[in-house]
Design a protein around this motif. Structure first.
Motif, PDB file in Angstrom:
ATOM      1  N   GLU A  43       0.823  -1.211   0.000  1.00 26.15           N
ATOM      2  CA  GLU A  43       0.000   0.000   0.000  1.00 26.15           C
ATOM      3  C   GLU A  43       0.862   1.270   0.000  1.00 26.15           C
ATOM      4  O   GLU A  43       0.598   2.207  -0.766  1.00 26.15           O
ATOM      5  CB  GLU A  43      -0.892  -0.045   1.257  1.00 26.15           C
ATOM      6  CG  GLU A  43      -1.920   1.037   1.347  1.00 26.15           C
ATOM      7  CD  GLU A  43      -3.157   0.722   0.526  1.00 26.15           C
ATOM      8  OE1 GLU A  43      -3.423  -0.468   0.305  1.00 26.15           O
ATOM      9  OE2 GLU A  43      -3.830   1.672   0.095  1.00 26.15           O
ATOM     10  N   ALA A  44       1.911   1.272   0.823  1.00 30.44           N
ATOM     11  CA  ALA A  44       2.733   2.480   0.932  1.00 30.44           C
ATOM     12  C   ALA A  44       3.389   2.816  -0.408  1.00 30.44           C
ATOM     13  O   ALA A  44       3.525   3.995  -0.772  1.00 30.44           O
ATOM     14  CB  ALA A  44       3.798   2.281   2.000  1.00 30.44           C
ATOM     15  N   GLU A  96      -4.312   8.387   0.649  1.00 31.15           N
ATOM     16  CA  GLU A  96      -4.544   7.145   1.399  1.00 31.15           C
ATOM     17  C   GLU A  96      -6.042   6.868   1.527  1.00 31.15           C
ATOM     18  O   GLU A  96      -6.504   5.740   1.310  1.00 31.15           O
ATOM     19  CB  GLU A  96      -3.902   7.238   2.784  1.00 31.15           C
ATOM     20  CG  GLU A  96      -2.408   6.938   2.738  1.00 31.15           C
ATOM     21  CD  GLU A  96      -1.696   7.333   4.014  1.00 31.15           C
ATOM     22  OE1 GLU A  96      -2.338   7.903   4.909  1.00 31.15           O
ATOM     23  OE2 GLU A  96      -0.479   7.075   4.090  1.00 31.15           O
ATOM     24  N   GLU A 106      -2.604  12.188   2.989  1.00 32.46           N
ATOM     25  CA  GLU A 106      -3.775  11.622   3.687  1.00 32.46           C
ATOM     26  C   GLU A 106      -4.939  11.422   2.730  1.00 32.46           C
ATOM     27  O   GLU A 106      -5.622  10.398   2.767  1.00 32.46           O
ATOM     28  CB  GLU A 106      -4.198  12.547   4.834  1.00 32.46           C
ATOM     29  CG  GLU A 106      -3.455  12.261   6.127  1.00 32.46           C
ATOM     30  CD  GLU A 106      -3.672  13.357   7.151  1.00 32.46           C
ATOM     31  OE1 GLU A 106      -4.693  14.061   7.052  1.00 32.46           O
ATOM     32  OE2 GLU A 106      -2.804  13.504   8.021  1.00 32.46           O
ATOM     33  N   VAL A 149       0.841   4.566  -2.542  1.00 36.65           N
ATOM     34  CA  VAL A 149       0.649   5.963  -2.124  1.00 36.65           C
ATOM     35  C   VAL A 149       1.793   6.819  -2.661  1.00 36.65           C
ATOM     36  O   VAL A 149       1.584   7.898  -3.219  1.00 36.65           O
ATOM     37  CB  VAL A 149       0.562   6.060  -0.590  1.00 36.65           C
ATOM     38  CG1 VAL A 149       0.522   7.499  -0.143  1.00 36.65           C
ATOM     39  CG2 VAL A 149      -0.655   5.327  -0.083  1.00 36.65           C
TER      40      VAL A 149
END
Lengths: 125, 497
Positions: B332-333, B490, B487, B336
């Motif tokens: 996921e990171a 995400e 943010e 992003v």
């Protein structure tokens, strides 16, 4: 393996056409041959879709004779996709041909490599 | 249902309508219409973004009110609205920044056609961002390709026509692969809507049936979109297309067109196939390797270049490599970081192209480094903007490039140990290579030399100056206020699947 090819003969031919077209589009030097390759590739895909969309013994989805069971008809969407795809490939082919005409008028050759060479020489001068 | 939910569909249809109207009116009015259109689209996207942020969910809008498995859908959440807003803002700046060159480089009688292409390009980008239907995505990919080809070749000289031809050949191979992958996927799942495909794919993956066709369709979709977005080794068309077209076209092509395809690929990862199935197919590992190669080889090619525009174009190859490397981390990171880099690269690359055009204007139109010596003194604002862009690309704090590099590094640490070390090493090498060619250029434009070229003052070029300042502000905004944006990304990715 062989059995699979015989059973899915139509799909195998479609994939073969796709590969022939892809290689021609990529490897031919002549622009017209490239465009022919492009059309081979697209036609291969449409044949694949049409072949997948047809089921032996069923008919096109037009209500006739009052039969309303879905099992009697094929799914119309693959045919619709083929039609949309044909429109797209016609417009793309037209664009490629017009580019080819422009290049031919300017450099009097259809060979992509030769055109690149002429351009590179022009840069050095 | 709230009225705001109509806005994404409105903005796509408005763009298409504007393109049709523009083909019939003179260049002057087409230009005004295009500007108004982009502002309206940006406004609509901003309202949509605010709405999605407030309601904290996503929306499905069915076109023509046909229910789910049959109809065509638009689906939007925070991430989609943010991308649409960002794309329209960047497009606005790129067009205004390159306006002067545009007047010089294209035939006045064809000016309205240029705006037709821009309107179509915007509509296809919006559609790629918003659509929830795979076949619609394919059709808009083709519209995007055709209008991008037009944007390259509208400046008619031998180079651009040849570059457009190369672009078309590679792009058509890409779209052929995408179409074939799509057909295979439709064949095994029986759906065209992304959310429905995903349900079917999960079932197929669980039962283990159709394993080979599923992997083939994933490969075809992935490779097709990678070719279209110029991932190394498929970047051969890129330098000429960006190097010789008009400056607005180059800025838009590098910062928006390739990003539209990448965004679609993210959508395929999350919404069509599903993250776990993609990870199982090992596509991430392949993208990871090619991304790393792109980061290094793109920069090496840029160092060897002797033409400022082509150098920036090769730097795009390296930056696209970063984005794919982020995908390749498979977590996921990494995603992003990649999405942030899409924003950061789009803002920076268009800024570099526009400011490079200002520098070449102050050097008699030459793009060669020899003639650019001292150009930073002759066109002060372009020099400053180029320097900011270069520092951002290298990754200096305060600028947006720094944040994306830090996000990539953090993601690499979280990723599997096998991927961590290569990522960090390649990031380091790539930063050094970036520094070599960008700082070399910055030094070159600030060499104090006597030159016969005339200086360009701010007075008389207010528009260019203002756009440059806007680009600097945008870049520093991304660099200094990155937290809320990260943010948002995400949050958007959470609603994406």
């Amino acid at each position: 393996m062989l059995e699979g090819i015989v059973y899915n003969f139509g799909e195998a031919v479609a994939v073969l056409l796709f590969v022939i077209g892809l290689l021609n589009l990529l490897l031919q030097k002549n622009l017209i041959k490239k465009i022919v390759g492009l059309n081979f590739m697209d036609t291969g895909t449409y044949l694949y879709l049409a072949e997948k969309g047809f089921i032996e013994g069923r008919v096109a989805p037009i209500l006739a004779d009052g039969i309303t069971e879905a099992e009697h008809y094929i799914n119309p969407i693959p045919s619709g996709l083929v039609l949309t795809g044909i429109v797209v490939s016609v417009s793309v082919t037209a664009l490629m041909l017009s580019l080819t005409i422009r290049l031919y008028q300017r450099y009097h050759t259809l060979d992509m490599d030769e055109i690149s060479t002429i351009l590179r020489k022009g840069e050095i001068e | 249902m709230s009225f705001v939910e109509n806005y994404p569909a409105f903005s796509i249809i408005l763009c298409m309508a504007a393109a049709i109207v523009s083909s019939g009116i003179s260049g002057k009015y087409a230009r005004k219409l295009n500007m108004v259109l982009i502002c309206v689209v940006a406004l609509l996207s901003a309202i949509t973004l605010e709405f999605c942020c407030r309601t904290q969910t996503f929306y499905v809008y069915s076109m023509g009110r046909f229910p789910a498995p049959w109809g065509n859908e638009i689906r939007f959440g925070v991430l989609e609205a943010m991308m649409a807003l960002f794309f329209s803002v960047i497009m606005f700046f790129s067009i205004l920044g390159g306006r002067k060159q545009l007047f010089r480089e294209i035939d006045p009688f064809k000016e309205n056609l240029y705006y037709v292409l821009l309107d179509l390009l915007l509509s296809s980008l919006l559609a790629l961002v918003y659509t929830n239907d795979m076949f619609t995505a394919y059709v808009f990919i083709e519209i995007n390709t055709i209008s991008a080809c037009g944007l390259i070749m509208i400046r008619e000289n031998g180079h651009t026509v040849e570059a457009a031809m190369r672009y078309m050949i590679m792009s058509l191979i890409g779209s052929g692969l995408i179409l074939f992958g799509l057909c295979t996927l439709y064949d095994i799942t029986g759906h065209l809507l992304m959310s429905n495909i995903k349900l079917a794919v999960i079932e197929v993956a669980q039962t283990g049936a159709y394993h080979v066709p599923l992997v083939i369709s994933i490969i075809f979709l992935g490779v097709g979109l990678a070719i279209k977005s110029a991932l190394f080794p498929f970047h051969s068309w890129l330098p000429d297309s960006y190097g010789f077209s008009t400056v607005s076209s180059a800025a838009i092509l590098s910062s928006l067109v390739s990003k539209g395809y990448i965004f679609l690929l993210i959508k395929i990862f999350y919404r069509v196939i599903g993250f776990e199935v993609i990870a199982e197919s090992k596509l991430f590992n392949v993208l990871f390797v090619f991304g790393l190669c792109g980061m290094i080889f793109g920069s090496i090619s840029a160092i060897r270049e002797n033409d400022i525009r082509r150098m920036i174009a090769f730097s795009s190859v390296a930056q696209i490599g970063y984005i794919y490397m982020g995908f390749g981390l498979g977590i996921e990171a990494g995603m992003v970081a990649s999405v942030f880099h899409i924003l950061s690269h789009a803002a920076t690359k268009s800024m570099l192209f526009i400011s490079a055009a200002g520098l070449t204007d102050a050097s008699g139109g030459s793009k060669r480094f020899v003639d650019l010596s001292g150009a930073g003194y002759r066109n002060v604002i372009a020099g400053i903007t180029f320097t900011v862009g270069a520092l951002s690309m290298v990754g200096l704090p305060l600028f947006s490039g720094f944040i994306s590099k830090i996000l990539f590094a953090q993601a690499a640490v979280e990723a599997s140990p096998k991927k961590m070390l290569p990522t960090l090493i390649c990031l380091g090498i790539s930063v050094i290579l970036n520094a070599i060619y960008f700082l070399k250029t910055v030094l070159r434009i600030y060499v104090p030399v006597e030159s016969e070229y005339k200086s360009i003052r701010f007075k008389g070029n207010e528009l260019f100056g203002v756009i440059c300042i806007c680009f600097i502000i945008l870049n520093m905004f991304l660099g200094m206020f990155s937290e809320p944006i990260v943010e948002l990304i995400e949050e958007g990715l959470a609603y994406f699947a």
